[in-house]
Motif scaffolding. Structure first.
Motif: not given
Length: 525
Positions: A110-134
């Motif tokens: 489950l840890g692998l699945v949940n981590t993958g889900d987290y990463l997919m969310r970040a990729l689909s919405d780059p504004s959630r990443l550490l260095l990103s606009p705005p």
């Protein structure tokens, strides 16, 4: 010797270093190491009890408690024997989990699945990443908030997820939501309802997390129990928790750094929960330029809600949050600050290891807690307490039996219904199902891909549901007719602390006063 998995070390380290908000933290005794070498008494042995497993691995189970435990003087051999068995309960959950390959395999997968889900969310919405606009720095990373990935200890009960639990197909409609808090941090959550409400309006409950290491999935056990009993429910991660933002666009922080998010953010969550198409959630409009993130305009499950029945449940710093929020509008408290209701809509409260005592600063090691708004008893409230608190250490002498009843006494003096009890052998983590953390048993067996049995959590669920049913259910609804009987049940008496008194004082539906100053000794109905 088999080495300890790294995630076990992480779990235990985080537990001791980074949770907070309980209104009643245990004091930690310190001793002179040289003096301890010379002391061979039974009490001295208690100071060397390991946190998990070890010499007490098999002490807690199998042998009934001495019925005189709690009455022995300290120091004495009898007191030490009772304490050793009682303290050993904190090792039950991690031992059961680590020795069950089905549990461990599911947790890792489950840890692998949940981590993958987290990463997919970040990729689909780059504004959630550490260095990103705005924003040049968002502070959102896989480790900030600490449990953003929902992996390993942050998964909660690994068998309560849609890919394995038929609850989500057969019993509930669960919908993901995202909304802004008042300062434009993005909050993540879910709304839950029974799959067949048959057009009836349902009582409602909002559940608030504890702080730091306690993300939303750790409390899905209670959300499921509520749905099964006919409630509409909301769970969410406060700012700085789980998959919500770590900070606001103006760099305002969340979690323990800014504990106000546990009462201000709870008011915002209540506002969202009560939003409708004709009255959308207001902060989404004022914050719409903050990020390109798609947010949820209003509660998609608004139509099933009975707006006249609202309960709030919180753990740890979330317990402080529900204590403050229920106060708004009472004499001596701040006015209701929400935007969807003219007056405070909260009707009942359950606080897990966190019901706040009026007048106490609630501070301890939490920054800015001295700035907490006033806590004033206003609505029926239940407090559930742990014996060994956040950083479990054995008792070297008997605790004050009244020490944990401060909130109860305040509610009682104000003439507001109250119920408070302490779970025997428990820690601060009884209510947040964190795999491998010190707690009493909550997954002794896995049957049909479900954790079955346990000690503290079943007791917490039983009385939480009974209290909410007492104040929120109506005639003809499941749980209404037997709520008083459940609240007076002695079926869990063996799980009440023999150190700390548990008490109740509230009116039954008949109007008769239900008053008991020591539940362990038993009181006439």
């Amino acid at each position: 010797m088999r080495s300890t998995p790294a995630f076990v070390i992480l779990a235990l380290s985080a537990a001791l270093a980074a949770c907070g908000g309980s209104s009643d933290s245990n004091a930690i005794a310190t001793q002179n190491p040289e003096a301890a070498k010379e002391d061979t008494s039974p009490l001295a042995a208690l100071s060397a009890i390991p946190l998990v497993g070890g010499v007490l691995g098999d002490v807690a189970g199998g042998v009934p408690d001495d019925p005189k435990c709690g009455s022995y003087t300290s120091p004495s051999a009898e007191f030490a024997a009772c304490e050793a068995k009682n303290f050993a309960r904190i090792s039950e959950a991690p031992r059961e989990e680590l020795t069950n390959p089905i549990f461990v395999q599911r947790l890792l997968a489950l840890g692998l699945v949940n981590t993958g889900d987290y990463l997919m969310r970040a990729l689909s919405d780059p504004s959630r990443l550490l260095l990103s606009p705005p924003m040049s720095v968002s502070l959102n990373t896989p480790l900030t908030p600490l449990c953003a990935t929902y992996a390993l200890p942050c998964s909660g009960d690994p068998f309560r997820y849609p890919d394995i639990d038929p609850f989500y197909k057969n019993e509930a409609v669960v919908e993901k939501i995202d909304f802004y808090d008042r300062d434009c941090a993005r909050l993540s959550g879910r709304v839950w309802r029974p799959i067949n409400s048959n057009g009836k309006l349902l009582p409602t409950v909002v559940i608030e997390n504890g702080s730091v290491q306690a993300p939303e999935p750790l409390y899905w056990w209670m959300a499921q129990a509520l749905v099964r009993s006919g409630y509409a429910v909301m769970t969410f991660d406060p700012r700085g928790q789980g998959r919500s933002d770590q900070q606001t666009p103006a760099f305002g922080q969340g979690t323990n750094i800014n504990p106000a998010v546990f009462w201000e953010g709870l008011v915002d969550a209540i506002d969202f929960f009560r939003s409708t198409p004709s009255k959308p959630y207001p902060h989404n409009g004022t914050c719409q330029a903050s990020y390109p993130t798609a947010v949820t305009a209003f509660n998609p499950q608004y139509a099933v809600q009975d707006k006249d029945r609202l309960g709030i449940v919180g753990h740890s710093l979330g317990g402080t949050g529900v204590s403050v929020v229920q106060s708004y509008g009472a004499t001596g408290a701040d006015p209701w600050p929400g935007l969807m209701d003219a007056e405070n809509p909260v009707d009942a409260v359950v606080a897990w290891d966190g019901l706040a005592t009026p007048g106490a600063d609630g501070g301890g090691f939490i920054p800015s807690m001295s700035e907490r708004p006033p806590v004033v008893p206003r609505v029926p409230s239940m407090g559930q307490n742990s014996e060994y608190g956040l950083a479990p250490m054995p008792n070297l002498q008997a605790p004050d039996p009244e020490a944990k009843l401060g909130p109860f006494r305040a509610w009682q003096a104000a003439g507001v219904p109250a119920y408070e009890f302490t779970i025997r052998g428990s820690t601060h983590f009884e209510w947040s199902l964190i795999p491998l953390f010190p707690a009493t048993s909550w997954c002794p067996e896995v049957v049909d891909n479900k954790c079955v049995g346990g000690w503290g959590r079943p007791m917490a669920e039983f009385f939480s549901m009974a209290w909410l049913d007492r104040w929120l259910k109506r005639s003809g609804e499941a749980g209404f007719s037997d709520a008083d009987a459940r609240l007076q049940s002695q079926s869990f008496n063996e799980r009440l602390s023999f150190y700390s008194r548990s008490a109740r004082d509230y009116p039954a539906k008949s109007g008769q006063r239900v008053h008991c100053e020591n539940l362990l000794e038993g009181c006439a109905p």
